[in-house]
Design an enzyme around this catalytic site. Structure first.
Site, PDB file in Angstrom:
ATOM      1  N   ASP A 281      10.149   0.324  -5.195  1.00  0.00           N
ATOM      2  CA  ASP A 281      10.867   0.375  -3.928  1.00  0.00           C
ATOM      3  C   ASP A 281      11.838  -0.782  -3.758  1.00  0.00           C
ATOM      4  O   ASP A 281      11.678  -1.854  -4.354  1.00  0.00           O
ATOM      5  CB  ASP A 281       9.876   0.320  -2.758  1.00  0.00           C
ATOM      6  CG  ASP A 281       9.149   1.626  -2.525  1.00  0.00           C
ATOM      7  OD1 ASP A 281       9.237   2.530  -3.386  1.00  0.00           O
ATOM      8  OD2 ASP A 281       8.480   1.737  -1.480  1.00  0.00           O
TER       9      ASP A 281
ATOM     10  N   HIS B 215       7.505  -3.067  -6.184  1.00  0.00           N
ATOM     11  CA  HIS B 215       8.823  -3.407  -5.645  1.00  0.00           C
ATOM     12  C   HIS B 215       9.591  -4.178  -6.726  1.00  0.00           C
ATOM     13  O   HIS B 215       9.187  -5.286  -7.093  1.00  0.00           O
ATOM     14  CB  HIS B 215       8.696  -4.259  -4.384  1.00  0.00           C
ATOM     15  CG  HIS B 215       8.006  -3.566  -3.252  1.00  0.00           C
ATOM     16  ND1 HIS B 215       6.641  -3.413  -3.204  1.00  0.00           N
ATOM     17  CD2 HIS B 215       8.509  -2.957  -2.145  1.00  0.00           C
ATOM     18  CE1 HIS B 215       6.315  -2.747  -2.094  1.00  0.00           C
ATOM     19  NE2 HIS B 215       7.422  -2.468  -1.442  1.00  0.00           N
TER      20      HIS B 215
END
Length: 219
Positions: free
Chosen positions: A30, A171
């Site tokens: 992400d 992430h």
């Protein structure tokens, strides 16, 4: 049945994976693309791993060439909004605008509009769910890599928690996460996992909502 028999590579990098017959896990990243995404792409390529990138439109606009590389390598691209706002706190029009602006950034970089959406923070309500006509993709494993900037810990959580049919959240904006990925790839490869995109995991378009804390689908 060998793994090779159910993972078929086609022209232009296209492949078919039957996750009913091999152990599959979807690694998802992400908030990028960012300064460390290029290094991540090299790690994934070294293990012939495919991943799904849920990208923030502002970062796509800042790093379009990195996203083009990811798409060209066969990774899946999902919409993570333009500016990473909690969609449950926005009006219906503002939700549409966040997604549309990110769509335009991705299309400018890659030539296509993402088929999947991941709401920031995993936050959605009935209005968000009904207003977005694309699959909402959450996760079965949260590495909490944004909180614990510790590569060894991130790798340990991902390896320990992986299950067939799982979707693992990372992430790629954090260098500690990117440094953890080779260990994850090596350990899970030894366990016989194939690294797939979210759509490959489901053999096509995923359901309207992927994971709400339920157990992984059985294969």
């Amino acid at each position: 049945m060998s793994r090779r028999a159910v993972v078929a590579e086609g022209a232009a990098g296209r492949r078919t994976v039957d996750c009913r017959r091999v152990k599959c896990v979807a690694l998802t990243f992400d908030d990028g693309p960012g300064p460390y995404t290029g290094e991540l792409l090299r790690h994934l390529a070294a293990h012939q791993a495919r991943a799904t990138f849920f990208v923030v439109g502002q970062n796509v606009a800042a790093h379009p060439s990195v996203l083009r590389r990811a798409a060209a390598a066969g990774h899946e691209i999902g919409n993570h909004t333009w500016s990473h706002q909690d969609l449950t706190k926005l009006s219906a029009g503002a939700v549409r605008a966040e997604l549309a602006r990110a769509d335009r950034a991705v299309k400018a970089a890659t030539g296509f509009v993402p088929a999947l959406v991941r709401p920031p923070y995993g936050a959605f309500d009935n209005a968000v769910r009904t207003g977005i006509r694309r699959p909402l993709v959450l996760w079965s494993v949260d590495t909490l890599d944004w909180l614990h900037r510790d590569s060894a810990r991130v790798a340990r959580v991902a390896i320990r928690s992986a299950r067939p049919g799982g979707v693992i959240l990372f992430h790629d904006i954090h260098p500690t996460t990117v440094r953890a990925v080779p260990r994850v790839l090596k350990a899970l490869s030894r366990r016989g996992y194939t690294f797939v995109t979210v759509s490959e995991l489901f053999g096509g378009p995923p359901p309207r909502l992927v994971y709400t804390g339920d157990a992984p689908p059985r294969h």
